[in-house]
Design an enzyme around this catalytic site. Structure first.
Site, PDB file in Angstrom:
ATOM      1  N   CYS A 118      -1.827  -1.477   7.353  1.00 37.03           N
ATOM      2  CA  CYS A 118      -0.900  -0.304   7.306  1.00 37.03           C
ATOM      3  C   CYS A 118      -0.682   0.375   8.636  1.00 37.03           C
ATOM      4  O   CYS A 118       0.198   0.951   9.035  1.00 37.03           O
ATOM      5  CB  CYS A 118      -1.457   0.566   6.259  1.00 37.03           C
ATOM      6  SG  CYS A 118      -1.043   0.173   4.755  1.00 37.03           S
ATOM      7  N   GLU A 175       0.877   3.660   1.766  1.00 37.49           N
ATOM      8  CA  GLU A 175       1.536   4.157   3.303  1.00 37.49           C
ATOM      9  C   GLU A 175       3.018   3.219   3.474  1.00 37.49           C
ATOM     10  O   GLU A 175       3.989   3.937   3.865  1.00 37.49           O
ATOM     11  CB  GLU A 175       0.625   3.830   4.351  1.00 37.49           C
ATOM     12  CG  GLU A 175      -0.805   4.597   4.359  1.00 37.49           C
ATOM     13  CD  GLU A 175      -1.627   3.664   3.574  1.00 37.49           C
ATOM     14  OE1 GLU A 175      -1.436   3.140   2.550  1.00 37.49           O
ATOM     15  OE2 GLU A 175      -2.919   3.616   3.975  1.00 37.49           O
ATOM     16  N   HIS A 183       0.839  -1.141   0.133  1.00 42.59           N
ATOM     17  CA  HIS A 183      -0.180   0.057  -0.090  1.00 42.59           C
ATOM     18  C   HIS A 183       0.876   1.276  -0.047  1.00 42.59           C
ATOM     19  O   HIS A 183       1.862   1.152   0.276  1.00 42.59           O
ATOM     20  CB  HIS A 183      -0.979   0.006   1.211  1.00 42.59           C
ATOM     21  CG  HIS A 183      -1.905  -1.197   0.956  1.00 42.59           C
ATOM     22  ND1 HIS A 183      -2.979  -1.090   2.205  1.00 42.59           N
ATOM     23  CD2 HIS A 183      -2.215  -2.057  -0.060  1.00 42.59           C
ATOM     24  CE1 HIS A 183      -3.792  -2.109   1.553  1.00 42.59           C
ATOM     25  NE2 HIS A 183      -3.282  -2.901   0.459  1.00 42.59           N
ATOM     26  N   ARG A 239      -4.611   1.820 -25.342  1.00 41.00           N
ATOM     27  CA  ARG A 239      -3.487   2.055 -25.908  1.00 41.00           C
ATOM     28  C   ARG A 239      -2.726   3.218 -25.324  1.00 41.00           C
ATOM     29  O   ARG A 239      -3.294   4.249 -24.567  1.00 41.00           O
ATOM     30  CB  ARG A 239      -3.369   2.505 -27.489  1.00 41.00           C
ATOM     31  CG  ARG A 239      -3.844   1.285 -28.195  1.00 41.00           C
ATOM     32  CD  ARG A 239      -4.507   1.441 -29.518  1.00 41.00           C
ATOM     33  NE  ARG A 239      -6.054   1.374 -29.435  1.00 41.00           N
ATOM     34  CZ  ARG A 239      -6.831   1.830 -30.301  1.00 41.00           C
ATOM     35  NH1 ARG A 239      -6.492   2.258 -31.440  1.00 41.00           N
ATOM     36  NH2 ARG A 239      -8.018   1.768 -30.103  1.00 41.00           N
ATOM     37  N   TRP A 289     -14.089  12.883 -37.332  1.00 42.73           N
ATOM     38  CA  TRP A 289     -13.532  12.702 -36.044  1.00 42.73           C
ATOM     39  C   TRP A 289     -14.142  14.375 -35.450  1.00 42.73           C
ATOM     40  O   TRP A 289     -13.834  15.258 -35.857  1.00 42.73           O
ATOM     41  CB  TRP A 289     -12.451  12.466 -35.625  1.00 42.73           C
ATOM     42  CG  TRP A 289     -11.899  11.297 -36.000  1.00 42.73           C
ATOM     43  CD1 TRP A 289     -10.893  10.927 -37.063  1.00 42.73           C
ATOM     44  CD2 TRP A 289     -12.117  10.287 -35.493  1.00 42.73           C
ATOM     45  NE1 TRP A 289     -10.805   9.686 -37.113  1.00 42.73           N
ATOM     46  CE2 TRP A 289     -11.293   8.977 -35.925  1.00 42.73           C
ATOM     47  CE3 TRP A 289     -12.809   9.797 -33.907  1.00 42.73           C
ATOM     48  CZ2 TRP A 289     -11.349   7.688 -35.520  1.00 42.73           C
ATOM     49  CZ3 TRP A 289     -12.769   8.660 -33.692  1.00 42.73           C
ATOM     50  CH2 TRP A 289     -12.014   7.541 -34.607  1.00 42.73           C
TER      51      TRP A 289
HETATM   52  C1  AOF Z   1      -4.672  -0.339  -1.652  1.00 44.51           C
HETATM   53  N1  AOF Z   1      -3.782   0.345  -1.664  1.00 44.51           N
HETATM   54  O1  AOF Z   1      -2.400   1.904  -1.035  1.00 44.51           O
HETATM   55  C2  AOF Z   1      -4.182   1.239   0.364  1.00 44.51           C
HETATM   56  C3  AOF Z   1      -5.488   0.559   0.353  1.00 44.51           C
HETATM   57  O2  AOF Z   1      -6.205  -6.584  -0.283  1.00 44.51           O
HETATM   58  P1  AOF Z   1      -5.191  -5.358   0.447  1.00 44.51           P
HETATM   59  O3  AOF Z   1      -4.502  -5.921   1.431  1.00 44.51           O
HETATM   60  O4  AOF Z   1      -4.630  -4.912  -0.924  1.00 44.51           O
HETATM   61  O5  AOF Z   1      -6.128  -4.385   0.597  1.00 44.51           O
HETATM   62  C4  AOF Z   1      -7.009  -3.485  -0.103  1.00 44.51           C
HETATM   63  C5  AOF Z   1      -7.877  -2.543   0.842  1.00 44.51           C
HETATM   64  O6  AOF Z   1      -6.744  -1.740   1.527  1.00 44.51           O
HETATM   65  C6  AOF Z   1      -8.651  -1.654  -0.070  1.00 44.51           C
HETATM   66  O7  AOF Z   1      -9.881  -2.034  -0.399  1.00 44.51           O
HETATM   67  C7  AOF Z   1      -8.531  -0.338   0.887  1.00 44.51           C
HETATM   68  O8  AOF Z   1      -9.679  -0.439   1.625  1.00 44.51           O
HETATM   69  C8  AOF Z   1      -7.501  -0.443   1.685  1.00 44.51           C
HETATM   70  N2  AOF Z   1      -6.333   0.591   1.506  1.00 44.51           N
HETATM   71  N3  AOF Z   1      -5.638  -0.467  -0.764  1.00 44.51           N
HETATM   72  O9  AOF Z   1      -4.876  -1.668  -2.468  1.00 44.51           O
HETATM   73  C9  AOF Z   1      -3.418   1.243  -0.808  1.00 44.51           C
HETATM   74  N4  AOF Z   1      -4.008   2.288   1.227  1.00 44.51           N
HETATM   75 ZN    ZN Z   2      -3.143  -0.441   3.934  1.00 44.48          ZN
END
Ligand code: AOF
Ligand code: ZN
Length: 356
Positions: free
Chosen positions: A78, A46, A44, A201, A164
């Site tokens: 996180c 963070e 993620h 593309r 177009w």
């Molecule tokens: C993300 N990217 O930077 C953040 C997310 O299955 P996981 O562990 O990848 O978790 C997905 C969930 O985590 C997503 O639905 C959202 O609620 C939270 N935050 N997810 O893919 C990120 N910060």
């Molecule tokens: Zn997270």
């Protein structure tokens, strides 16, 4: 936060159906690290930012475009990483409504970390509109409609010609746009007349968007490139229960997946069940007008070109019921972007703001 939102865009085409997320580590006014969610299932934003910051994260502020997750998903919470890094304060633009991931702010508070929601909550909600929408509503995907019109709101001249209206910059932008959607849709007549590829593309998406044709009578045939390439790029046809079975068999025999919903609402429900969270409809006029009239459009990507087509040309917005000005629906401006001599206007029917 503005920079965190910009970083989030780097995941476009790579992270859907997960959210676009960017993060910045600050010490005082100084940015010491940045990160973004780069790949579905990967670290993620963070975590990427904290990793880049290393020891500098201790006592720092983490600015992130979405509330940090508190769950074990494809990656660990996180909130754990934030605590372990010794971050003092977390500023998140918008809450995460996801049933599994939510509640990061409370977890951080209990750990003695200062938290704040906002600034730029509305911008962050618009950035992840499909993600937020699908956590509020489960009966259909987030639906965006792309329109290229003349300055007087026409999608074709009186002879039906539309190639177009917009210039090459606008068309390139649409290719880029496609990469971030789970599916791209057109009407049956458009598929037959324009013979489009509907591929992204300019940017390689993690998964090619599914190509969907709303073709009630299942009229598509082997002369259409969508059918010819159905075994390479997923291609689905939304037919009706009355579509001739012989047409359906030909399509299925060529690798097309055929659905037979009774109504447009049922078609969308079936698409959501099949895993489509976001859909970009690219016309033609009849399908676009129907979606708008039925209130099924959540976002409009409207390319306005400085050409007049005049009386008798095909109007983009026919058949929308009249509203007195005082109660007329007013859409939210999400973006205005010059594309060559055209202008892209991005409008959302409403913002999907999670409860805070
Ligand atoms: C993300 N990217 O930077 C953040 C997310 O299955 P996981 O562990 O990848 O978790 C997905 C969930 O985590 C997503 O639905 C959202 O609620 C939270 N935050 N997810 O893919 C990120 N910060
Ligand atoms: Zn997270």
């Amino acid at each position: 936060m503005r920079h965190a939102l910009e970083l989030a865009w780097r995941g476009w085409g790579r992270v859907s159906p997960n959210p676009l997320v960017g993060a910045v580590v600050l010490r005082g006014d100084e940015t010491v690290a940045e990160g973004w969610h780069a790949e579905f299932g990967g670290p993620h934003a963070e975590l990427a930012a904290l990793h880049a910051a290393g020891e500098k994260a201790r006592g720092a502020t983490l600015v992130v475009s979405l509330e940090p997750c508190a769950h074990h998903g494809k990656t660990p919470p996180c909130t754990d990483a934030i605590r372990a890094a010794g971050v003092r304060r977390v500023v998140a633009a918008v809450r995460d409504p996801d049933a599994e991931a939510r509640g990061g702010v409370e977890v951080l508070k209990r750990a003695g970390i200062e938290t704040q929601i906002g600034p730029l909550t509305e911008e962050a909600a618009a950035l992840n509109a499909p993600f937020l929408f699908t956590r509020q509503q489960t009966d259909r995907p987030f639906v965006a409609l792309k329109l290229a019109t003349s300055i007087d709101g026409r999608i074709a001249d009186a002879g039906g010609r539309s190639q177009w209206i917009s210039g090459p910059e606008a068309r390139d932008h649409v290719h880029w746009l496609r990469a971030g959607f789970d599916a791209i849709a057109v009407g049956g007549t458009t598929a037959l007349m324009d013979n489009p590829q509907l591929t992204a593309r300019g940017l390689t998406p993690r998964k090619p968007p599914v190509r969907i044709v709303f073709d009630r009578r299942a009229m598509l045939n082997l002369g259409v490139s969508l059918v010819q390439t159905a075994r390479e790029v997923p291609t689905w046809v939304m037919a009706s229960p009355e579509a001739p079975i012989s047409n359906v068999s030909v399509l299925e025999g060529n690798g097309v997946r055929v659905f037979r919903p009774e109504t447009l609402a049922q078609a969308f429900a079936q698409l959501r069940l099949a895993g489509i969270q976001s859909l970009l409809c690219e016309g033609g006029g009849a399908l676009g007008a129907k979606l708008l009239a039925e209130g099924l459009v959540d976002r409009l990507y409207w390319v306005q070109s400085p050409v007049w087509l005049g009386e008798g040309a095909v109007a983009a917005f026919a058949g929308i019921p009249a509203s007195p000005l005082a109660d007329a629906p007013r859409w939210v401006v999400v973006e205005r972007r010059p594309l060559g001599s055209d202008t892209l206007l991005v409008l959302d029917r409403r913002l999907c703001l999670p409860e805070s």
